[in-house]
Design a protein around this motif. Structure first.
Motif, short mmCIF file in Angstrom:
data_model
loop_
_atom_site.label_atom_id
_atom_site.label_comp_id
_atom_site.label_asym_id
_atom_site.label_seq_id
_atom_site.Cartn_x
_atom_site.Cartn_y
_atom_site.Cartn_z
N GLU A 32 -18.65 -11.45 -3.70
CA GLU A 32 -20.01 -11.22 -3.19
C GLU A 32 -20.93 -10.73 -4.30
O GLU A 32 -22.07 -11.18 -4.40
CB GLU A 32 -19.98 -10.21 -2.05
CG GLU A 32 -19.38 -10.77 -0.78
CD GLU A 32 -19.23 -9.73 0.32
OE1 GLU A 32 -19.32 -8.51 0.03
OE2 GLU A 32 -19.01 -10.14 1.47
N ARG A 33 -20.46 -9.83 -5.13
CA ARG A 33 -21.30 -9.32 -6.23
C ARG A 33 -21.59 -10.40 -7.26
O ARG A 33 -22.69 -10.48 -7.79
CB ARG A 33 -20.64 -8.10 -6.86
CG ARG A 33 -20.76 -6.87 -5.98
CD ARG A 33 -19.88 -5.73 -6.48
NE ARG A 33 -20.03 -4.55 -5.69
CZ ARG A 33 -19.44 -4.33 -4.51
NH1 ARG A 33 -18.66 -5.27 -4.00
NH2 ARG A 33 -19.61 -3.21 -3.85
N ALA A 34 -20.61 -11.24 -7.54
CA ALA A 34 -20.84 -12.34 -8.47
C ALA A 34 -21.92 -13.27 -7.92
O ALA A 34 -22.81 -13.71 -8.65
CB ALA A 34 -19.54 -13.11 -8.72
N GLU A 52 -5.41 -13.06 -13.53
CA GLU A 52 -6.56 -13.21 -14.42
C GLU A 52 -7.80 -13.40 -13.57
O GLU A 52 -7.83 -14.22 -12.65
CB GLU A 52 -6.40 -14.41 -15.34
CG GLU A 52 -7.58 -14.58 -16.28
CD GLU A 52 -7.40 -15.72 -17.26
OE1 GLU A 52 -8.20 -15.79 -18.20
OE2 GLU A 52 -6.49 -16.54 -17.08
N VAL A 53 -8.84 -12.60 -13.87
CA VAL A 53 -10.13 -12.71 -13.20
C VAL A 53 -11.15 -13.06 -14.29
O VAL A 53 -11.24 -12.36 -15.30
CB VAL A 53 -10.53 -11.39 -12.50
CG1 VAL A 53 -11.91 -11.50 -11.88
CG2 VAL A 53 -9.50 -11.00 -11.46
N ALA A 54 -11.90 -14.14 -14.07
CA ALA A 54 -12.92 -14.55 -15.02
C ALA A 54 -14.25 -14.67 -14.29
O ALA A 54 -14.33 -15.29 -13.23
CB ALA A 54 -12.56 -15.88 -15.67
N VAL A 55 -15.28 -14.04 -14.85
CA VAL A 55 -16.62 -14.11 -14.28
C VAL A 55 -17.53 -14.67 -15.36
O VAL A 55 -17.54 -14.19 -16.50
CB VAL A 55 -17.11 -12.71 -13.86
CG1 VAL A 55 -18.52 -12.78 -13.30
CG2 VAL A 55 -16.17 -12.09 -12.85
N SER A 56 -18.29 -15.70 -15.00
CA SER A 56 -19.23 -16.27 -15.97
C SER A 56 -20.61 -16.32 -15.34
O SER A 56 -20.77 -16.64 -14.17
CB SER A 56 -18.78 -17.66 -16.42
OG SER A 56 -18.74 -18.54 -15.32
N VAL A 57 -21.60 -15.99 -16.15
CA VAL A 57 -22.98 -16.00 -15.69
C VAL A 57 -23.85 -16.60 -16.79
O VAL A 57 -23.64 -16.34 -17.98
CB VAL A 57 -23.47 -14.58 -15.29
CG1 VAL A 57 -23.46 -13.63 -16.46
CG2 VAL A 57 -24.82 -14.63 -14.62
N ASN A 58 -24.76 -17.44 -16.39
CA ASN A 58 -25.71 -18.04 -17.32
C ASN A 58 -26.98 -17.21 -17.31
O ASN A 58 -27.54 -16.94 -16.23
CB ASN A 58 -26.04 -19.48 -16.93
CG ASN A 58 -24.86 -20.39 -17.13
OD1 ASN A 58 -24.13 -20.28 -18.10
ND2 ASN A 58 -24.65 -21.30 -16.19
N GLN A 59 -27.43 -16.80 -18.48
CA GLN A 59 -28.67 -16.05 -18.59
C GLN A 59 -29.80 -17.04 -18.79
O GLN A 59 -29.74 -17.90 -19.67
CB GLN A 59 -28.60 -15.09 -19.77
CG GLN A 59 -29.87 -14.27 -19.94
CD GLN A 59 -29.79 -13.35 -21.15
OE1 GLN A 59 -28.89 -13.45 -21.96
NE2 GLN A 59 -30.76 -12.48 -21.28
#
Length: 64
Positions: A32-34, A52-59
């Motif tokens: 939810e936060r992602a 393994e947890v991977a979070v990716s965000v595009n700025q």
């Protein structure tokens, strides 16, 4: 620009397809936060092989 956070351990792992209502809201809360910040989250885990947890965000780039 893309930012990736990857967290990995060599612990006992778990079955991802289990009903999260029996396991608390940790994974649900992370997802939810992602979503709130427009990020993608991937969780890979297997019994006896860790997690393994991977979070990716595009700025978004600011216009010049």
């Amino acid at each position: 620009m893309q930012c990736i956070l990857r967290i990995k351990d060599d612990g006992q792992g778990f079955a991802i397809d289990r009903d999260s209502s029996h396991n608390g809201f940790g994974l649900l809360g992370m997802a939810e936060r992602a979503e709130i910040i427009g990020a993608q989250i991937q969780i890979h885990s297997a019994l006896g092989q860790g997690t393994e947890v991977a979070v990716s965000v595009n700025q978004q780039e600011k216009p010049s």
